[in-house]
Design an enzyme around this catalytic site. Structure first.
Site, short mmCIF file in Angstrom:
data_model
loop_
_atom_site.label_atom_id
_atom_site.label_comp_id
_atom_site.label_asym_id
_atom_site.label_seq_id
_atom_site.Cartn_x
_atom_site.Cartn_y
_atom_site.Cartn_z
N ARG A 24 30.26 -98.62 -14.32
CA ARG A 24 30.49 -99.99 -14.78
C ARG A 24 30.85 -100.07 -16.27
O ARG A 24 31.27 -101.10 -16.76
CB ARG A 24 29.25 -100.85 -14.47
CG ARG A 24 29.06 -101.12 -12.98
CD ARG A 24 27.67 -101.65 -12.64
NE ARG A 24 26.67 -100.58 -12.59
CZ ARG A 24 25.38 -100.76 -12.27
NH1 ARG A 24 24.95 -101.97 -11.99
NH2 ARG A 24 24.54 -99.74 -12.25
N THR A 86 18.43 -92.53 -7.67
CA THR A 86 17.45 -92.26 -8.73
C THR A 86 16.30 -91.34 -8.27
O THR A 86 15.81 -90.54 -9.07
CB THR A 86 16.90 -93.58 -9.30
OG1 THR A 86 16.60 -94.49 -8.23
CG2 THR A 86 17.91 -94.25 -10.22
N LYS A 340 32.52 -89.90 -51.62
CA LYS A 340 32.32 -88.99 -50.49
C LYS A 340 31.83 -87.65 -51.00
O LYS A 340 32.43 -87.10 -51.93
CB LYS A 340 33.62 -88.80 -49.71
CG LYS A 340 33.42 -87.97 -48.46
CD LYS A 340 34.54 -86.99 -48.17
CE LYS A 340 34.62 -85.85 -49.14
NZ LYS A 340 35.50 -84.76 -48.73
N TYR A 355 38.19 -93.35 -56.36
CA TYR A 355 37.81 -92.44 -55.28
C TYR A 355 37.16 -91.21 -55.90
O TYR A 355 37.79 -90.48 -56.67
CB TYR A 355 39.02 -92.02 -54.43
CG TYR A 355 38.65 -90.92 -53.47
CD1 TYR A 355 37.64 -91.13 -52.53
CD2 TYR A 355 39.26 -89.67 -53.51
CE1 TYR A 355 37.26 -90.12 -51.66
CE2 TYR A 355 38.88 -88.65 -52.64
CZ TYR A 355 37.88 -88.89 -51.72
OH TYR A 355 37.48 -87.90 -50.87
C1 UD1 Z 1 17.82 -99.28 -11.31
C2 UD1 Z 1 16.73 -99.58 -10.26
C3 UD1 Z 1 16.48 -101.09 -10.22
C4 UD1 Z 1 16.05 -101.55 -11.61
C5 UD1 Z 1 17.07 -101.14 -12.69
C6 UD1 Z 1 16.47 -101.37 -14.06
C7 UD1 Z 1 16.85 -97.91 -8.46
C8 UD1 Z 1 17.34 -97.62 -7.09
N1 UD1 Z 1 17.17 -99.11 -8.96
O1 UD1 Z 1 19.01 -99.91 -10.88
O2 UD1 Z 1 15.46 -101.38 -9.29
O3 UD1 Z 1 15.87 -102.96 -11.60
O4 UD1 Z 1 17.39 -99.74 -12.60
O5 UD1 Z 1 17.39 -101.17 -15.08
O6 UD1 Z 1 16.19 -97.10 -9.04
N2 UD1 Z 1 20.87 -92.02 -12.39
C9 UD1 Z 1 20.94 -90.67 -12.19
N3 UD1 Z 1 21.39 -90.20 -10.99
C10 UD1 Z 1 21.76 -91.03 -9.98
C11 UD1 Z 1 21.69 -92.44 -10.19
C12 UD1 Z 1 21.24 -92.88 -11.41
O7 UD1 Z 1 20.60 -89.88 -13.07
O8 UD1 Z 1 22.15 -90.53 -8.90
C13 UD1 Z 1 20.37 -92.50 -13.68
C14 UD1 Z 1 21.40 -93.27 -14.49
O9 UD1 Z 1 22.05 -92.41 -15.43
C15 UD1 Z 1 20.57 -94.32 -15.24
C16 UD1 Z 1 19.36 -94.52 -14.32
O10 UD1 Z 1 19.31 -93.40 -13.44
O11 UD1 Z 1 20.12 -93.84 -16.49
C17 UD1 Z 1 19.44 -95.80 -13.53
O12 UD1 Z 1 20.60 -95.80 -12.70
P1 UD1 Z 1 21.48 -97.08 -12.47
O13 UD1 Z 1 22.57 -96.72 -11.54
O14 UD1 Z 1 21.85 -97.70 -13.75
O15 UD1 Z 1 20.44 -98.02 -11.68
P2 UD1 Z 1 20.46 -99.61 -11.55
O16 UD1 Z 1 21.47 -100.00 -10.54
O17 UD1 Z 1 20.55 -100.21 -12.89
CA CA Z 2 20.86 -99.36 -14.94
#
Ligand code: UD1
Ligand code: CA
Length: 454
Positions: A24, A86, A340, A355
């Site tokens: 996004r 996650t 600088k 400068y």
């Molecule tokens: C997530 C939560 C949501 C919460 C929100 C808060 C889940 C399923 N959802 O949604 O409930 O309200 O955060 O901000 O947990 N990431 C990985 N690997 C992945 C997917 C994500 O490392 O496969 C990391 C991303 O880099 C990020 C974090 O996990 O730092 C959260 O992922 P993101 O996709 O932003 O989750 P949200 O849709 O915001």
């Molecule tokens: Ca997020």
């Protein structure tokens, strides 16, 4: 931090999730490397984790995120090869989790405003007999967040993601901030039970709550304000996180004794240090690495990065301090002056249009308007050394490498290519020729030519 917090933190392993692609954001930079107050978001999260007394940290990264790996070193960086959610991301750190911990703390790299105290409260909540504790908040716009579904006893029953929620569930204002504390001994067992039967087909960390409840285990939550817990998913979120962080940094600077005449126009970096009685006038930008000593004044429209300003110094208006600028006590750097990789000794002055790069300027030296250190010849950079109390006349070009000794004077308009010894006077410009009384005859000749008479 109390010593109790620090001691309990030692038993905690923090996993920072940073593998998401940040679709996004529409960026080629990993999302967590986008900066807030001059520092990558993941840096803010790591700072908060460290300040909460947690020193065991793993950062889960995606394939090919070398810059991120370098940035978070020496923390281990398990790789989540495929982004499958996650919970799946947390399991990329299986080896670290299996090594054992009292608590497993999961933090999202895209939640840069969280405070150490809030992390401490979440861990304390988990230790009140819960298998899982989650951090909740009530955002003004809950639409992108998971919602907390509470049981009859007020405990946390499950978390439903926005995409999977019914209209009634979407009406819930209490949302998931993403930070979670899990009882270390149960963490792997609970995580391995999470499935992917949902709208996105992902392994949601949020399902851990329903999994734990299904086993009859207690789940709790703590709450904190939105200003700490907003998640950054889009460029608009990033701008809002920046605004929230700036507000916090401005308040801190003022609490520490600096005057910000118009705080909303001053931009600070996370590590900006302003001494007591520093006055910052409207519209000043501090990049990373700036320290300003007691009583210094930074006037409007100045831009400073990786620079040190001595006590009582005056900077600006319209000054630019670039990396390696070091101003001594009471030094003056005025309008349209760029510094600088140069030190100005105590009381040295460069007040207008100059400068000064790759140089050292001694105490009390005066750099005239329009002075330029010619430090670059298209191939290499060279140094200019100016001694204490030297006077450099206006519009002087100092062709480096070159030196002007202590107490020496350089005449205005000079192009200095040879060393000027201490206490000498050097003038390096073409001699003026003057022909008295000749101007009327010259004009008459030019007029006659114009009219074709000569
Ligand atoms: C997530 C939560 C949501 C919460 C929100 C808060 C889940 C399923 N959802 O949604 O409930 O309200 O955060 O901000 O947990 N990431 C990985 N690997 C992945 C997917 C994500 O490392 O496969 C990391 C991303 O880099 C990020 C974090 O996990 O730092 C959260 O992922 P993101 O996709 O932003 O989750 P949200 O849709 O915001
Ligand atoms: Ca997020």
């Amino acid at each position: 931090m109390t010593t109790a917090d620090t001691a309990s933190g030692a038993a905690t392993l923090a996993i920072v999730l940073a593998a998401g692609e940040g679709t996004r954001m529409r960026s080629s930079l990993p999302k967590v490397m986008h900066r807030v107050a001059g520092r990558p978001m993941v840096g803010h999260v790591l700072d908060a984790v460290a300040a909460a007394g947690i020193d065991r940290v793993a950062v889960v990264v995606g394939p090919g995120m070398e810059a991120l790996v370098r940035w978070v070193a020496p923390h281990p960086t398990p790789v989540q090869a495929e982004r499958r959610g996650t919970a799946h991301a947390v399991l990329a750190a299986r080896a670290e989790i299996a090594a054992g911990a009292g608590d497993l703390l999961v933090v999202f790299g895209d939640t840069p405003l969280v405070s150490p105290a809030t992390i401490g409260r979440l861990l304390a909540e988990r230790r009140r007999g819960a298998a899982v504790a989650v951090l909740g908040f009530r955002p003004a716009d809950p639409s992108p967040y998971g919602r907390f579904v509470l049981g009859a006893d007020g405990g946390l029953e499950r978390i439903v993601e926005a995409k999977d929620a019914t209209p009634e569930e979407r009406a819930i204002g209490l949302c998931n901030a993403g930070l979670m504390a899990i009882e270390g001994a149960r963490a792997l067992d609970l995580l391995d039970r999470v499935g992917c039967d949902n709208a996105k087909g992902e392994f949601y960390l949020t399902d851990l709550v329903a999994v734990a409840r299904g086993l009859g285990l207690a789940c709790r939550f703590a709450e904190a304000p939105e200003a700490e817990l907003m998640g950054v998913n889009t460029r608009l979120d990033l701008a809002q996180a920046e605004a929230a962080m700036q507000d916090r940094l401005r308040r801190r600077a003022m609490a520490e004794g600096a005057t910000l005449v118009a705080p909303e126009t001053v931009f600070l970096a996370a590590d900006t240090r302003l001494g007591r009685d520093v006055v910052v006038y409207p519209h000043v930008v501090f990049g990373p690495g700036v320290t300003v000593g007691e009583g210094a004044e930074i006037r409007s429209f100045s831009h400073l990065e990786q620079a040190t300003v001595g006590a009582g110094a005056l900077v600006g208006p319209f000054a630019r301090l670039r990396p390696g600028a070091e101003l001594g006590e009471g030094a003056h750097v005025g309008n349209f002056v760029e510094i600088k990789a140069a030190t100005l000794g105590a009381g040295a002055k460069a007040n207008h249009l100059a400068y000064i790069g790759d140089a050292s300027v001694g105490a009390g030296a005066n750099i005239g308007a329009g002075t330029i250190t010619c430090n670059y010849d298209g191939f290499g950079k060279y140094r200019t050394e100016i001694g204490a109390g030297a006077f450099i006349g206006s519009n002087t070009a100092l062709v480096a490498p070159v030196s002007v000794g202590a107490g020496a004077i350089v005449g205005a308009g000079s192009v200095v290519t040879d060393p000027v010894p201490d206490d000498s006077i050097a003038i390096a410009r073409a001699r003026q020729s003057t022909r008295p009384g000749i101007a009327p005859a010259y004009r008459a000749l030019r007029r006659a030519r114009r009219e074709g008479k000569a």
